[in-house]
Design a protein around this motif. Sequence first.
Motif, mmCIF file in Angstrom:
data_model
loop_
_atom_site.group_PDB
_atom_site.id
_atom_site.type_symbol
_atom_site.label_atom_id
_atom_site.label_comp_id
_atom_site.label_asym_id
_atom_site.label_seq_id
_atom_site.Cartn_x
_atom_site.Cartn_y
_atom_site.Cartn_z
ATOM 1 N N GLN A 50 10.378 -7.414 4.631
ATOM 2 C CA GLN A 50 9.466 -8.994 3.845
ATOM 3 C C GLN A 50 7.649 -8.130 3.946
ATOM 4 N N ALA A 51 6.965 -8.510 5.271
ATOM 5 C CA ALA A 51 5.948 -8.475 5.465
ATOM 6 C C ALA A 51 5.512 -7.414 4.773
ATOM 7 N N ALA A 52 5.739 -6.043 4.494
ATOM 8 C CA ALA A 52 5.210 -4.834 4.643
ATOM 9 C C ALA A 52 5.236 -4.778 3.083
ATOM 10 N N ARG A 53 5.977 -5.570 2.372
ATOM 11 C CA ARG A 53 6.025 -5.554 1.038
ATOM 12 C C ARG A 53 4.583 -6.583 0.685
ATOM 13 N N ARG A 54 4.533 -7.030 1.227
ATOM 14 C CA ARG A 54 3.915 -8.613 0.748
ATOM 15 C C ARG A 54 2.027 -7.909 0.591
#
Length: 170
Positions: free
Chosen positions: A112-116
Motif C-alpha cells: 500500500q505504501a509503495a503504491r501510494r
Amino acid sequence: MRHKPAGLARRRPRLGDATSWGLAIGEAPARIKFRARAAQVACCTEDAAQMGVPRKLKLEHPPVGSGTRVEAGTCLLALSGRAADLHYLWKPEQTLMEYAAGITTATADLAQAARRANPHVSVACTRKSFPGGKAILAGAPYRTGSACRRLCWSLRSIGPSSVPRPPPKR
C-alpha cells in the motif's frame, strides 16, 4: 491454499491434551473463538477451520476470508465440539493464523505504501519461511496483490499443487 492443514495437527503428541485430561473435561461440549488482537489482514482462517474436520468440529459461522482486512476484536473463526478436540487444535490453529496474518498484514502495508508513491509498482517478497511453513505462507503475499520472488523454483520439491495462483489482474 493447497496444502494439507491437518498435517500441522498430526505433528502434535498423540497422547491427547493434558488440560482436558487433568480437568476431566474432554467429553464436555465446548466452543472456541479466535479474535484478531489488532487490526490485520486475515490469512489461513479457512485452513485453520479445515484442521477441525478430522475431529468433527463444527463451524459456528464461516471464517473471515483470507485477504480480508479486519479490526481488532473481529472474530476470525469460531468452532464447537468436544473440549478435548478443541484443546488439541487450539495452539496449531492459533499459530497458523497468527504467523500468516502477520506476514500478510506486513506485506499489505508495504504494498500500500509503495503504491501510494507509484501506482504501477510491483512488490515481490522473499521466499524465506520458518521450518515447515513454506507451503502455508507462500500464498500470503498473493492475498495482497503482491508476489513471491522465484517461488516456482523453491516449491518444486513440494509439488505443483502447492504453488499458489497469483491474483487476477486488476
